[in-house]
Enzyme design. Structure first.
Site, short mmCIF file in Angstrom:
data_model
loop_
_atom_site.label_atom_id
_atom_site.label_comp_id
_atom_site.label_asym_id
_atom_site.label_seq_id
_atom_site.Cartn_x
_atom_site.Cartn_y
_atom_site.Cartn_z
N GLU A 108 42.69 21.06 67.19
CA GLU A 108 41.26 21.30 66.97
C GLU A 108 41.08 22.40 65.92
O GLU A 108 41.16 23.59 66.25
CB GLU A 108 40.59 21.77 68.25
CG GLU A 108 40.62 20.77 69.38
CD GLU A 108 39.47 21.01 70.37
OE1 GLU A 108 38.69 20.08 70.58
OE2 GLU A 108 39.36 22.12 70.89
N GLU A 127 37.72 28.76 71.75
CA GLU A 127 36.63 29.61 72.25
C GLU A 127 37.18 30.69 73.18
O GLU A 127 36.59 31.75 73.32
CB GLU A 127 35.57 28.74 72.95
CG GLU A 127 34.70 28.01 71.93
CD GLU A 127 34.10 26.70 72.40
OE1 GLU A 127 34.12 26.42 73.62
OE2 GLU A 127 33.61 25.95 71.54
N LYS A 187 32.41 22.06 78.41
CA LYS A 187 32.21 23.51 78.18
C LYS A 187 31.30 24.09 79.27
O LYS A 187 31.33 23.61 80.39
CB LYS A 187 31.65 23.75 76.76
CG LYS A 187 32.48 23.02 75.71
CD LYS A 187 32.20 23.48 74.32
CE LYS A 187 33.08 22.68 73.36
NZ LYS A 187 33.11 23.20 72.03
N ASN A 195 35.08 17.42 77.09
CA ASN A 195 35.05 18.85 77.37
C ASN A 195 33.58 19.28 77.46
O ASN A 195 32.91 19.41 76.44
CB ASN A 195 35.77 19.60 76.24
CG ASN A 195 35.68 21.10 76.38
OD1 ASN A 195 35.25 21.61 77.42
ND2 ASN A 195 36.06 21.82 75.34
N SER A 234 33.99 18.06 66.55
CA SER A 234 32.85 17.27 66.03
C SER A 234 33.06 15.76 66.06
O SER A 234 32.50 15.05 65.21
CB SER A 234 32.50 17.71 64.60
OG SER A 234 32.00 19.02 64.62
N HIS A 269 42.00 26.86 74.38
CA HIS A 269 40.85 26.47 73.55
C HIS A 269 40.46 27.64 72.65
O HIS A 269 40.49 28.79 73.08
CB HIS A 269 39.67 26.04 74.43
CG HIS A 269 38.62 25.33 73.64
ND1 HIS A 269 37.75 26.02 72.82
CD2 HIS A 269 38.32 24.02 73.50
CE1 HIS A 269 36.96 25.14 72.21
NE2 HIS A 269 37.29 23.92 72.61
N GLY A 285 32.03 21.91 66.76
CA GLY A 285 30.58 22.08 66.81
C GLY A 285 29.89 22.18 65.46
O GLY A 285 28.70 22.47 65.38
P1 PGA Z 1 32.82 19.53 69.70
O1 PGA Z 1 33.83 20.36 70.60
O2 PGA Z 1 33.18 18.06 69.88
O3 PGA Z 1 31.47 19.84 70.22
O4 PGA Z 1 33.02 19.96 68.28
C1 PGA Z 1 35.18 20.01 70.75
C2 PGA Z 1 35.89 21.04 71.57
O5 PGA Z 1 35.58 22.23 71.42
O6 PGA Z 1 36.76 20.71 72.38
#
Ligand code: PGA
Length: 240
Positions: free
Chosen positions: A164, A97, A8, A6, A201, A95, A170
């Site tokens: 998640e 976010e 982003k 991903n 992460s 997601h 993150g």
């Molecule tokens: P990250 O993000 O591996 O940077 O924690 C995972 C995600 O948001 O899909």
């Protein structure tokens, strides 16, 4: 095992150069392994990425879509058929976010329906916040996200769940192995024969620990997926 990158809101045309390394690695590594790699870049890179990856087994997906199935007056939006048209095979929906920006379970449900109708496979993200974890209501939260998100959806075999935890994204934090095992087991009991990935992460340092959780069907990888070396390392270490 699925390894879903991903990206982003990161990456321009130059970032695509890093894919040659991954492609080369994967072509020699794949033999005899049932492993799937999917890259989900920003929409601007879907088309050029599919061109670079066309003679590999690596597939391309998107990170979100509009719920409306056909063209319409929705400035700045892209629907699932448009993503399919430029080569996406998957789309990430729900997601955290985007949930934090007001995306509701009901809207997520509509998006999933439109994506499946367009012929995309769906990576459906669910997860609890740190506050919800502290209150010990993780299962209730996941239950609600699943119940509304997948309401009246029959072809669940085209849906992958990405568990998640919001607090792990993150942050460098990952769940304890026994908790993760239990949560994934809970999701699998709720939805029969569903594949469940873990995200949050994931990196080359913690992949060995995550890999001990034996009911995980793959990983959704954010930050570490932008670095081809780290991404390759994660895949390699999963098979040691
Ligand atoms: P990250 O993000 O591996 O940077 O924690 C995972 C995600 O948001 O899909």
């Amino acid at each position: 095992m699925y390894f879903i990158a991903n990206w982003k809101m990161f990456g321009g045309l130059k970032s695509l150069n890093s894919l040659h390394k991954v492609k080369k690695f994967f072509n020699s590594f794949k033999k005899n392994k049932s492993i799937k790699i999917v890259y989900c870049p920003p929409n601007t890179l879907i088309r050029p990425m599919t061109k670079i990856l066309k003679d590999s087994h690596i597939e391309v997906g998107a990170q979100n879509c509009h719920a409306h199935k056909t063209y319409g007056p929705f400035t700045g939006s892209v629907n699932s058929s448009m993503l399919k048209n430029v080569g996406a095979k998957y789309v990430i929906i729900g997601h955290s976010e985007n949930r934090q920006n007001g995306e509701s379970d009901k809207l997520i449900n509509l998006k999933i329906k439109s994506a499946l109708k367009a012929g995309l496979k769906v990576i459906f993200c669910i997860g609890e916040t740190s506050q919800q974890k502290r209150k010990k209501i993780t299962k209730q939260v996941l239950n609600k996200q699943i119940k509304i998100g997948l309401e009246k959806i029959n072809d669940k075999n085209k849906v992958l769940i990405a568990y998640e935890p919001v607090w792990s994204i993150g942050s460098g934090l990952i769940p304890k192995s026994n908790e993760l095992l239990d949560t994934i087991d809970y999701i699998k009991k709720k939805i029969k024969r569903i594949k469940v990935l873990y995200g949050g992460s994931v990196n080359p340092k913690n992949i060995a620990e995550l890999n001990l959780v034996n009911n995980i069907d793959g990983f959704l990888i954010g930050g570490a997926s932008q670095d081809p070396k780290k991404f390759i390392d994660i895949i390699k270490k999963t098979y040691i």
